[in-house]
Design a protein around this motif. Structure first.
Motif: not given
Length: 452
Positions: A247-256, A286-292
């Motif tokens: 999935g879309n998972q980076t330290t700047k968006t979402v961490t699982l 993660g603090g940046d805009p989170i994409p769907a």
């Protein structure tokens, strides 16, 4: 006189067969039975993951031929046949001792046909069944060797006199005496409460419910073979579980996170003792805009030496992370300046057919032919759309909101309202005469064409 005796003997024989035939309205039953030496004394389920060895694939079936309550079994010879179904064989040569004495039911036994180690069928010649009744059945301990872990083992039987007349119904089958099923189960359940990037945070924060789902590893008590069906799979047979998340998972968006353990953005998360752990998967902003984004998890179990395969389950869907409101992706939007030079302007009309005033309308600039930097935050266009009202967005109003002539670009519009309460349409307006031509809206947030 001799002729009369002969006729009398024939008459007696006819009576004996008739007595056996009189019970045909009834039906004997073949059932499982805890006879001496049996390892399979009742219906058993063997793990499909287990390794079938020379030991674990061999066992002894405990069986009983139970006459009906009104059956009269012949005193002379009879033929009792057992047929193993499912491709399984005896594995060991059958001996007359496979018919086991059961109290007063202790017939004289010999093998008529079959019964070799590679055979699937054996017929016993029996005599002396006078002590066998519904309460005291004929019992057997048949050897068996499993040939595979896919075909259910059934035992079919026939029971006839030596002359071929059916006894007590003549046939019966014991189904699913040994069957197969997975001993290990991985259940992935997507959470039912929406997890979304919030509009008020500029999509940088998540809603209160951040659970995306659970992954549970469980063990069912399936047998590890038929040599001893009391040996069953246990939690300790799972030495570890590897989870692969996509999935879309980076330290700047979402961490699982799997419970308290952060899931790596690449590679596998390994859990040493996964059985029984609810494995709650949560999303952390993660603090940046989170994409769907959609998320899946695939699970691979490492098993003890008794098992032949390391099974993989999935990928299975977790809950998606969405964005609050309705989002529309509009390609190739002309800025106000470009519209004047080309004579064609973009016009977007969003009307509110809901029951209340909508939330704010915002825009993001994603691309620009003039080199204007993409939006790093939502740019407000309207504080809301009144019930029954509308907002009209043009290339010029977008240029004013973004603060620059972006030339031609892709724009994302977000309305803090559910799609069912909105009607969104896009037009190309001829600057000279004001005529409108409706064109495609592009894509919505899920990648689908919006319903105009």
């Amino acid at each position: 006189m001799k002729k009369q005796n002969l006729l009398g003997a024939i008459a007696l024989t006819t009576l004996a067969v008739g007595a056996a035939g009189a019970a045909n309205a009834q039906q004997y039953k073949v059932t499982s039975f805890a006879t001496a030496g049996a390892t399979v004394k009742a219906a058993a389920t063997v793990a499909t993951e287990v390794t079938l060895t020379a030991t674990t694939s061999k066992g002894v079936l405990g069986l009983a031929i139970v006459p009906s309550t009104t059956a009269i079994l012949p005193g002379g010879n009879s033929i009792l046949t057992f047929q193993l179904q499912g491709g399984h064989t005896f594995g060991t040569a059958v001996t007359p001792g496979a018919i086991v004495a059961n109290a007063g039911c202790a017939p004289t036994t010999s093998i008529s046909t079959g019964g070799l180690a590679t055979d699937t069928s054996v017929s016993f010649l029996l005599s002396g069944l006078g002590g066998c009744t519904n309460a005291v059945p004929i019992t057997a301990a048949l050897p068996v060797q499993l040939a595979n872990q896919t075909s259910t083992l059934n035992v079919a039987t026939t029971f006839k006199t030596e002359l071929g007349t059916s006894i007590d119904g003549g046939s019966d089958t014991l189904s699913k005496l040994v069957q197969f099923a997975p001993a290990f189960k991985v259940t992935t359940t997507a959470d039912a409460v929406t997890t979304a990037a919030t509009l008020t945070s500029g999509f940088k924060a998540l809603t209160a419910d951040v659970t995306l789902g659970t992954v549970v590893v469980a063990v069912t008590a399936q047998s590890k073979g038929i040599d001893d069906v009391t040996k069953v799979a246990v939690a300790g047979d799972v030495t570890k579980a590897d989870f692969k998340f996509v999935g879309n998972q980076t330290t700047k968006t979402v961490t699982l996170k799997y419970d308290a353990t952060a899931v790596p953005t690449t590679g596998l998360l390994t859990v040493a003792t996964p059985v029984g752990n609810p494995g709650v998967i949560t999303a952390v902003a993660g603090g940046d805009p989170i994409p769907a984004s959609t998320y899946t998890v695939a699970t691979t179990l490492a098993l003890a030496a008794d098992y032949a395969v390391q099974p993989t389950y999935g990928p299975s869907s977790l809950q998606s992370v969405t964005r609050e409101g309705s989002t529309y992706l509009i390609p190739w939007v002309s800025s106000g300046t470009l519209a004047v030079s080309t004579g064609n302007a973009t016009v977007v009309r969003i009307s509110n057919i809901g029951t209340a005033t909508s939330g704010a309308v915002s825009a993001e600039l994603l691309t620009s032919s003039a080199g204007v930097a993409a939006s790093t935050a939502l740019v407000p266009l309207s504080t809301g759309i009144t019930k029954g009202g509308e907002v009209v967005i043009t290339g010029q109003s977008l240029q004013t909101a973004f603060g620059a002539d972006f030339g031609r670009g892709d724009v994302r519009l977000t309305v803090e309202a559910l799609p069912a309460g909105l009607v969104a349409r896009r037009f190309i307006q001829n600057v000279a005469n004001g005529s409108l031509t409706e064109v495609s809206m592009g894509r919505d947030a899920t990648g689908n064409e919006p319903q105009n």
